[in-house]
Motif scaffolding. Structure first.
Motif, PDB file in Angstrom:
ATOM      1  N   LEU A 147      25.022  38.383  31.320  1.00 45.96           N
ATOM      2  CA  LEU A 147      25.754  38.187  32.643  1.00 45.96           C
ATOM      3  C   LEU A 147      26.996  37.359  32.654  1.00 45.96           C
ATOM      4  O   LEU A 147      28.084  37.456  33.057  1.00 45.96           O
ATOM      5  N   PRO A 148      26.978  36.249  31.984  1.00 49.29           N
ATOM      6  CA  PRO A 148      28.424  35.279  31.536  1.00 49.29           C
ATOM      7  C   PRO A 148      29.116  36.085  31.048  1.00 49.29           C
ATOM      8  O   PRO A 148      30.538  36.068  31.153  1.00 49.29           O
ATOM      9  N   TYR A 149      28.723  37.160  29.913  1.00 53.50           N
ATOM     10  CA  TYR A 149      29.784  37.743  29.119  1.00 53.50           C
ATOM     11  C   TYR A 149      30.225  38.835  30.233  1.00 53.50           C
ATOM     12  O   TYR A 149      31.412  39.212  30.075  1.00 53.50           O
ATOM     13  N   ARG A 150      29.561  39.529  30.969  1.00 59.50           N
ATOM     14  CA  ARG A 150      30.025  40.577  31.910  1.00 59.50           C
ATOM     15  C   ARG A 150      31.012  39.939  32.905  1.00 59.50           C
ATOM     16  O   ARG A 150      31.913  40.740  33.102  1.00 59.50           O
ATOM     17  N   GLU A 151      30.815  38.782  33.230  1.00 65.08           N
ATOM     18  CA  GLU A 151      31.773  37.994  34.271  1.00 65.08           C
ATOM     19  C   GLU A 151      33.003  37.731  33.528  1.00 65.08           C
ATOM     20  O   GLU A 151      34.128  37.916  34.105  1.00 65.08           O
ATOM     21  N   GLU A 152      32.995  37.203  32.256  1.00 68.66           N
ATOM     22  CA  GLU A 152      34.287  37.065  31.708  1.00 68.66           C
ATOM     23  C   GLU A 152      34.911  38.204  31.439  1.00 68.66           C
ATOM     24  O   GLU A 152      36.199  38.333  31.445  1.00 68.66           O
ATOM     25  N   PHE A 153      34.394  39.539  31.157  1.00 66.36           N
ATOM     26  CA  PHE A 153      34.977  40.504  30.817  1.00 66.36           C
ATOM     27  C   PHE A 153      35.780  41.236  32.313  1.00 66.36           C
ATOM     28  O   PHE A 153      36.737  41.575  32.255  1.00 66.36           O
ATOM     29  N   ILE A 154      35.055  40.977  33.334  1.00 63.32           N
ATOM     30  CA  ILE A 154      35.542  41.391  34.427  1.00 63.32           C
ATOM     31  C   ILE A 154      36.855  40.457  34.985  1.00 63.32           C
ATOM     32  O   ILE A 154      37.905  41.052  35.198  1.00 63.32           O
ATOM     33  N   LYS A 155      36.696  39.253  34.757  1.00 64.78           N
ATOM     34  CA  LYS A 155      37.913  38.223  35.203  1.00 64.78           C
ATOM     35  C   LYS A 155      38.830  38.485  33.986  1.00 64.78           C
ATOM     36  O   LYS A 155      40.320  38.452  34.502  1.00 64.78           O
ATOM     37  N   LYS A 156      38.702  39.223  32.764  1.00 63.99           N
ATOM     38  CA  LYS A 156      39.947  39.236  32.035  1.00 63.99           C
ATOM     39  C   LYS A 156      40.567  40.654  32.277  1.00 63.99           C
ATOM     40  O   LYS A 156      41.934  40.540  32.207  1.00 63.99           O
ATOM     41  N   TYR A 157      39.847  41.472  32.763  1.00 66.10           N
ATOM     42  CA  TYR A 157      40.402  42.763  33.047  1.00 66.10           C
ATOM     43  C   TYR A 157      40.715  43.249  34.398  1.00 66.10           C
ATOM     44  O   TYR A 157      41.593  44.078  34.765  1.00 66.10           O
ATOM     45  N   GLU A 158      40.395  42.534  35.258  1.00 66.51           N
ATOM     46  CA  GLU A 158      40.309  42.795  36.869  1.00 66.51           C
ATOM     47  C   GLU A 158      41.939  42.995  37.125  1.00 66.51           C
ATOM     48  O   GLU A 158      42.495  43.953  37.960  1.00 66.51           O
ATOM     49  N   SER A 159      42.666  41.789  36.995  1.00 64.59           N
ATOM     50  CA  SER A 159      44.209  41.872  37.317  1.00 64.59           C
ATOM     51  C   SER A 159      44.771  43.390  36.549  1.00 64.59           C
ATOM     52  O   SER A 159      45.728  43.796  37.294  1.00 64.59           O
ATOM     53  N   SER A 160      44.641  43.359  35.435  1.00 69.83           N
ATOM     54  CA  SER A 160      45.328  44.397  34.591  1.00 69.83           C
ATOM     55  C   SER A 160      44.971  45.930  35.404  1.00 69.83           C
ATOM     56  O   SER A 160      45.625  46.708  35.574  1.00 69.83           O
ATOM     57  N   LEU A 161      43.492  45.867  35.714  1.00 71.63           N
ATOM     58  CA  LEU A 161      43.004  47.179  36.433  1.00 71.63           C
ATOM     59  C   LEU A 161      43.486  47.412  37.882  1.00 71.63           C
ATOM     60  O   LEU A 161      44.015  48.543  37.962  1.00 71.63           O
ATOM     61  N   ALA A 216      49.818  51.344  39.999  1.00 74.88           N
ATOM     62  CA  ALA A 216      50.895  52.162  39.366  1.00 74.88           C
ATOM     63  C   ALA A 216      50.367  53.525  39.183  1.00 74.88           C
ATOM     64  O   ALA A 216      51.232  54.603  39.204  1.00 74.88           O
ATOM     65  N   ASN A 217      49.120  53.839  39.489  1.00 67.91           N
ATOM     66  CA  ASN A 217      48.622  55.396  39.385  1.00 67.91           C
ATOM     67  C   ASN A 217      47.804  55.453  40.652  1.00 67.91           C
ATOM     68  O   ASN A 217      46.593  55.862  40.509  1.00 67.91           O
ATOM     69  N   PRO A 218      48.231  55.564  41.890  1.00 69.58           N
ATOM     70  CA  PRO A 218      47.475  55.891  43.146  1.00 69.58           C
ATOM     71  C   PRO A 218      46.521  56.928  43.139  1.00 69.58           C
ATOM     72  O   PRO A 218      45.626  57.091  43.829  1.00 69.58           O
ATOM     73  N   ILE A 268      41.376  54.779  41.538  1.00 72.41           N
ATOM     74  CA  ILE A 268      40.598  53.959  40.995  1.00 72.41           C
ATOM     75  C   ILE A 268      40.095  52.836  41.798  1.00 72.41           C
ATOM     76  O   ILE A 268      40.680  52.086  42.455  1.00 72.41           O
ATOM     77  N   ASP A 269      38.707  52.862  41.730  1.00 75.99           N
ATOM     78  CA  ASP A 269      37.984  51.837  42.954  1.00 75.99           C
ATOM     79  C   ASP A 269      37.840  50.599  42.032  1.00 75.99           C
ATOM     80  O   ASP A 269      36.411  50.522  41.331  1.00 75.99           O
ATOM     81  N   ILE A 270      38.490  49.711  42.516  1.00 76.20           N
ATOM     82  CA  ILE A 270      38.253  48.223  41.801  1.00 76.20           C
ATOM     83  C   ILE A 270      36.803  47.501  42.189  1.00 76.20           C
ATOM     84  O   ILE A 270      36.261  47.139  41.296  1.00 76.20           O
ATOM     85  N   GLU A 271      36.465  47.830  43.429  1.00 74.96           N
ATOM     86  CA  GLU A 271      35.258  46.944  43.802  1.00 74.96           C
ATOM     87  C   GLU A 271      34.039  47.686  43.354  1.00 74.96           C
ATOM     88  O   GLU A 271      33.058  47.169  43.129  1.00 74.96           O
ATOM     89  N   SER A 272      34.153  48.969  43.370  1.00 73.43           N
ATOM     90  CA  SER A 272      33.070  49.689  42.402  1.00 73.43           C
ATOM     91  C   SER A 272      32.598  49.339  41.108  1.00 73.43           C
ATOM     92  O   SER A 272      31.970  49.211  40.567  1.00 73.43           O
ATOM     93  N   TRP A 273      34.063  49.278  40.434  1.00 71.12           N
ATOM     94  CA  TRP A 273      33.915  48.914  39.094  1.00 71.12           C
ATOM     95  C   TRP A 273      33.476  47.575  38.900  1.00 71.12           C
ATOM     96  O   TRP A 273      32.478  47.304  37.990  1.00 71.12           O
TER      97      TRP A 273
END
Length: 426
Positions: free
Chosen positions: A305-319, A325-327, A331-336
C-alpha cells in the motif's frame, strides 16, 4: 530527422559523440561513414580542428544508441525526466507529424519488445458501445440484438474496457471452462463488435484482436499446468515489481478471477479483518467474499500500500494533464485512484510472465492460478461446495438451494476453511 539536434550542442559534446563512435567502431569505419579521411578524424580528436560541422556530428550520432547519446548529452540528468515531460513529448508527437514519425521510429527501435502488447491494445469508449447498439438493432432481430448487446457489455466490464489479443484469448478460454454456452455467445458478440466498430477505426489492431480467439464449439482442450505450492512460491519470489507481486499474491491465495482482482477498489479490501469484498453476482457466477492470511494482509499493508500511494502521487498530476489535453478519452482520475491496482494490466502480466520464465523456463495462463487454488484445496480434503463458494463458481440459484437445504455458510465458517487450508505464499 536526425537523432539529436546538434546545433544546440557545444563543441565538447560534439567531440564526445565522434570519440564514442571511434571507440565503438574504429577509426577506419567511422571516417568512411563520415565521408572524411582518417587524418581529419584524428585532427577532430586531437582538437586540431576546433569547429566540427553539424553534418559530420549528425552522421557520427547515427552510429550510437539512444542510451549512448543520452549519456553524452545529459549524463546523470536523464533520471530527472518526469511524467510531465513524457506527456509533453506525446502531445508534441500528436501535433507534429515530422516529430511523430521520428519519435515512433525510435520507440520501435529501442523499446519494441516492451510496447508490443500495448500496441495491440484497444480502449473501448462509450461512443463505441453506443455505435454497436445502433448497428445491431438495425441489422438483427430485437431479441438477437439485445442478446448481443448484453453479452458484449458484460464481457467489456470483465475486461475493464481494454481489449488485447492475450486478454481476449484467455477470457474466452476461461468462460469455456465454466459455461460453453455463455462463452459461445460472448465470443460471437465480441467478434461482431471488433468487425463492425474497431475494424473501421484500426484495421491492424482489429485483425489481431479478431484472430486471437475462436468461437467455442466443442469442449476446450486446454489443460491447466500442474503447479505445486513450492513452484508458485518461487514465481512469487522472482517477481521484482511490487505491484505485480501483490497482484500475484492475491491471485494465488484466493483463486479469484483475474478480472475480479483487477476490478477491486481500495475500499473492497479490509486488511484489519482480512476480508476481500467482491460483491459480484451474475447469472452464472457468484463471488461475494474472500479472505487473506495474516502475513499476507500485513505485507499488503506495510509494503504494497505505501508503494501504491507513492505511485499515485507520482503520476496523478501527469494523468490529470493528459486527461485535460484529451477530454474525448473520458479519463476518470478518481476511478483510477480508487483502484487497488492502479497499473496497466499488460505491465502486471509482463512482470509475472518474466518470473514464470525465470522459474520454469516457460509461461502459462494467469487463469491457471485459479485451477491451482481449486486443486490445492481439494487435495486438502476441502468440500467442493466450500471451494465453489470461495471462488464464486456457483450460480446464485445453486447457492440459494445450498443455503436453504443443506447448511448456512457464514462468514466465520468460510474464514475457518480458508485459514486452515488455503495456500499461502508468505
Amino acid at each position: 530527422m536526425p537523432k539529436v539536434n546538434v546545433d544546440k550542442l557545444d563543441d565538447d559534446k560534439k567531440l564526445m559523440i565522434i570519440r564514442k563512435a571511434v571507440e565503438k567502431y574504429g577509426l577506419s569505419y567511422v571516417s568512411q561513414h563520415l565521408g572524411v579521411n582518417r587524418s581529419t578524424v584524428n585532427r577532430y580528436l586531437n582538437r586540431r580542428i576546433q569547429t566540427i560541422s553539424d553534418e559530420v556530428v549528425e552522421k557520427a550520432a547515427e552510429l550510437l544508441t539512444i542510451e549512448e547519446l543520452s549519456d553524452i548529452i545529459y549524463g546523470l540528468r536523464t533520471v530527472e525526466v518526469d511524467p510531465t515531460t513524457a506527456i509533453s513529448v506525446i502531445i508534441k508527437a500528436k501535433k507534429d507529424e515530422g516529430f511523430r514519425n521520428f519519435f515512433l521510429t525510435l520507440l520501435w527501435q529501442e523499446l519494441g519488445g516492451y510496447i508490443k502488447e500495448p500496441s495491440n491494445s484497444y480502449i473501448v469508449s462509450k461512443e463505441d458501445i453506443e455505435l454497436f447498439e445502433k448497428l445491431v438493432r438495425n441489422e438483427k432481430s430485437k431479441l438477437t440484438a439485445q442478446e448481443r448487446i448484453n453479452y458484449l457489455k458484460r464481457a467489456l466490464a470483465d475486461l475493464n474496457y481494454e481489449l488485447t489479443p492475450t486478454k481476449l484469448k484467455e477470457y474466452i478460454l476461461d468462460l469455456s471452462s465454466e459455461s460453453k454456452g455463455r462463452a459461445e455467445h460472448t465470443a460471437k458478440a465480441l467478434k461482431l463488435f471488433i468487425k463492425e466498430v474497431i475494424k473501421p477505426k484500426s484495421p491492424r489492431i482489429a485483425r489481431e484482436l479478431y484472430d486471437s480467439f475462436e468461437i467455442p464449439k466443442t469442449k476446450p482442450n486446454h489443460k491447466p499446468i500442474n503447479l505445486t505450492l513450492d513452484t508458485v512460491k518461487s514465481i512469487f519470489d522472482n517477481i521484482e515489481e511490487l505491484g505485480a507481486k501483490a497482484f500475484f499474491l492475491i491471485l494465488a491465495e484466493t483463486g479469484l478471477r483475474v478480472g475480479e482482482i483487477l476490478s477491486l477498489k481500495i475500499d473492497q479490501i479490509d486488511l484489519k479483518h482480512r476480508i476481500i469484498k467482491i460483491m459480484k453476482e451474475s447469472e452464472t457466477k457468484r463471488a461475494y467474499i474472500s479472505f487473506l492470511h495474516e502475513k499476507s494482509a500485513a505485507w499488503l499493508r506495510d509494503v504494497y500500500l505505501p508503494y501504491r500511494e507513492e505511485f499515485i502521487k507520482k503520476y496523478e498530476s501527469s494523468l490529470r494533464k493528459l486527461a485535460a489535453a484529451n477530454p474525448e478519452q473520458g479519463i476518470d482520475i478518481e476511478s483510477w485512484k480508487a483502484k487497488l491496482f492502479p497499473f496497466r494490466e499488460d505491465s502486471l502480466r509482463v512482470e509475472i510472465k518474466k518470473a514464470m520464465r525465470k522459474t520454469l523456463g516457460k509461461e502459462f495462463r494467469l487463469y491457471d492460478m485459479r485451477a491451482f487454488f481449486t486443486s490445492y484445496m481439494i487435495k486438502q480434503k476441502v468440500p467442493g461446495t466450500i471451494v465453489n463458494a470461495l471462488q464464486g463458481r456457483m450460480s446464485p440459484q445453486q447457492f440459494k438451494i445450498m443455503e436453504e437445504n443443506y447448511f448456512v455458510i457464514s462468514e466465520i465458517e468460510l474464514r475457518d476453511w480458508y485459514n486452515k487450508y488455503a495456500p499461502h505464499l508468505l
